[in-house]
Design a protein around this motif. Structure first.
Motif, short mmCIF file in Angstrom:
data_model
loop_
_atom_site.label_atom_id
_atom_site.label_comp_id
_atom_site.label_asym_id
_atom_site.label_seq_id
_atom_site.Cartn_x
_atom_site.Cartn_y
_atom_site.Cartn_z
N VAL A 56 -13.55 29.02 -32.09
CA VAL A 56 -14.38 29.39 -33.24
C VAL A 56 -15.40 30.42 -32.77
CG1 VAL A 56 -16.00 28.58 -34.99
CG2 VAL A 56 -14.09 27.12 -34.29
N GLY A 57 -15.28 31.63 -33.31
CA GLY A 57 -16.20 32.69 -32.93
C GLY A 57 -15.62 33.58 -31.85
N ARG A 58 -16.10 34.81 -31.82
CA ARG A 58 -15.55 35.81 -30.89
C ARG A 58 -15.70 35.40 -29.44
NH1 ARG A 58 -18.17 41.42 -31.76
NH2 ARG A 58 -16.84 41.46 -33.62
N ASP A 59 -16.82 34.78 -29.10
CA ASP A 59 -17.03 34.40 -27.70
C ASP A 59 -16.00 33.38 -27.23
OD1 ASP A 59 -19.17 36.13 -27.54
OD2 ASP A 59 -20.69 34.58 -27.84
N GLN A 60 -15.74 32.37 -28.06
CA GLN A 60 -14.74 31.37 -27.67
C GLN A 60 -13.34 31.99 -27.64
OE1 GLN A 60 -14.89 27.75 -29.96
NE2 GLN A 60 -16.93 27.21 -29.25
N ILE A 61 -13.08 32.91 -28.56
CA ILE A 61 -11.77 33.57 -28.55
C ILE A 61 -11.60 34.34 -27.24
CG2 ILE A 61 -10.42 35.42 -29.63
CD1 ILE A 61 -11.55 34.44 -32.33
N ARG A 62 -12.66 35.06 -26.83
CA ARG A 62 -12.59 35.82 -25.58
C ARG A 62 -12.45 34.89 -24.37
NH1 ARG A 62 -17.10 37.90 -25.90
NH2 ARG A 62 -16.55 39.98 -26.66
N ASP A 63 -13.29 33.84 -24.34
CA ASP A 63 -13.36 33.01 -23.14
C ASP A 63 -12.23 31.99 -23.07
OD1 ASP A 63 -15.65 34.40 -22.53
OD2 ASP A 63 -17.01 32.84 -23.29
N TRP A 64 -11.79 31.49 -24.22
CA TRP A 64 -10.80 30.41 -24.23
C TRP A 64 -9.41 30.89 -24.65
CZ3 TRP A 64 -13.89 26.08 -27.32
CH2 TRP A 64 -15.03 25.74 -26.60
N ALA A 65 -9.30 31.42 -25.89
CA ALA A 65 -7.98 31.73 -26.43
C ALA A 65 -7.25 32.80 -25.63
CB ALA A 65 -8.11 32.16 -27.90
N ILE A 66 -7.95 33.90 -25.35
CA ILE A 66 -7.30 34.97 -24.59
C ILE A 66 -7.87 35.05 -23.18
CG2 ILE A 66 -6.52 36.35 -26.55
CD1 ILE A 66 -9.07 37.93 -26.44
N GLY A 67 -8.63 34.02 -22.82
CA GLY A 67 -9.17 33.89 -21.47
C GLY A 67 -8.43 32.78 -20.74
#
Length: 210
Positions: A56-67
């Protein structure tokens, strides 16, 4: 209802999305793709009926989903083989094939996760903040064939060609990993939020008596 975007706007956005996909796959780091998402975007998929991923949110997408979720998949590529655009709904469907960048000596071809994989995107024009006026991904939901995924990973392991980075990636599983939730605890809906809210119902469900 999400503001309607023109088809030309969506196609221009999609072309930029395909290019950043090519760039990050070549670099082996998917995090730069986060800038294509709205600050409040959601991104999820299902592993099992009671193990789901949701950022949820750009930071989690960066750090988790595509991180975290993509780390270790160096050399893998997710080639979009078909795209469908609905400008009335500001949605895009992208169907992709997952290939490992590792040659299967038995076939002379790359290991591939068979089955149909894809991503369902909702786009929006951001109305405020630093991204005001820009088109961004509002939500994304993915699907893939999990049994086929497991089969391909096992075949790569048996080939002796699995790099250490992939071995570490295979340890990223279970509810202790950031973004992995039980269904009841999901911070956003399994289906895209506007779809779950019934904004695009095509066929109403019949009444079922208890």
């Amino acid at each position: 209802m999400t503001e309607t975007l023109s088809r030309a706007e969506i196609e221009e956005f999609w072309d930029s999305w395909l290019q950043i996909n090519r760039d990050v796959e070549a670099a082996g780091d998917w995090r730069p793709m986060a800038e294509w998402y709205a600050e409040d975007a959601t991104y999820g998929w299902m592993y099992h009926p009671d193990e789901h991923f949701m950022a949820v949110g750009r930071d989690q997408i960066r750090d988790w989903a595509i991180g975290i979720e993509m780390d270790g998949l160096d050399g893998w590529h997710y080639d979009y083989v078909c795209t469908m655009i609905d400008e009335q709904k500001s949605m895009v469907l992208g169907f992709w094939k997952q290939r490992a960048g590792i040659i299967d000596d038995a076939t002379g071809k790359e290991f591939e996760i068979l089955g149909i994989g894809g991503s369902w995107f909702g786009l929006k024009r951001v109305t405020e903040g630093a991204d005001a006026g820009k088109i961004k991904i509002d939500w994304q939901r993915d699907w893939f064939d999990l049994p086929s995924t497991g089969h391909t990973f096992v075949e790569i392991l048996r080939s002796g060609k699995a790099p250490d980075t992939l071995m570490k990636r295979l340890e990223v599983t279970g509810h202790g990993v950031p973004g992995h939730y039980h269904y009841a605890d999901l911070p956003s809906t399994l289906w895209p939020p506007p779809v779950e809210a019934g904004q695009y119902v095509t066929q109403a469900a019949p009444a079922v008596s208890s």
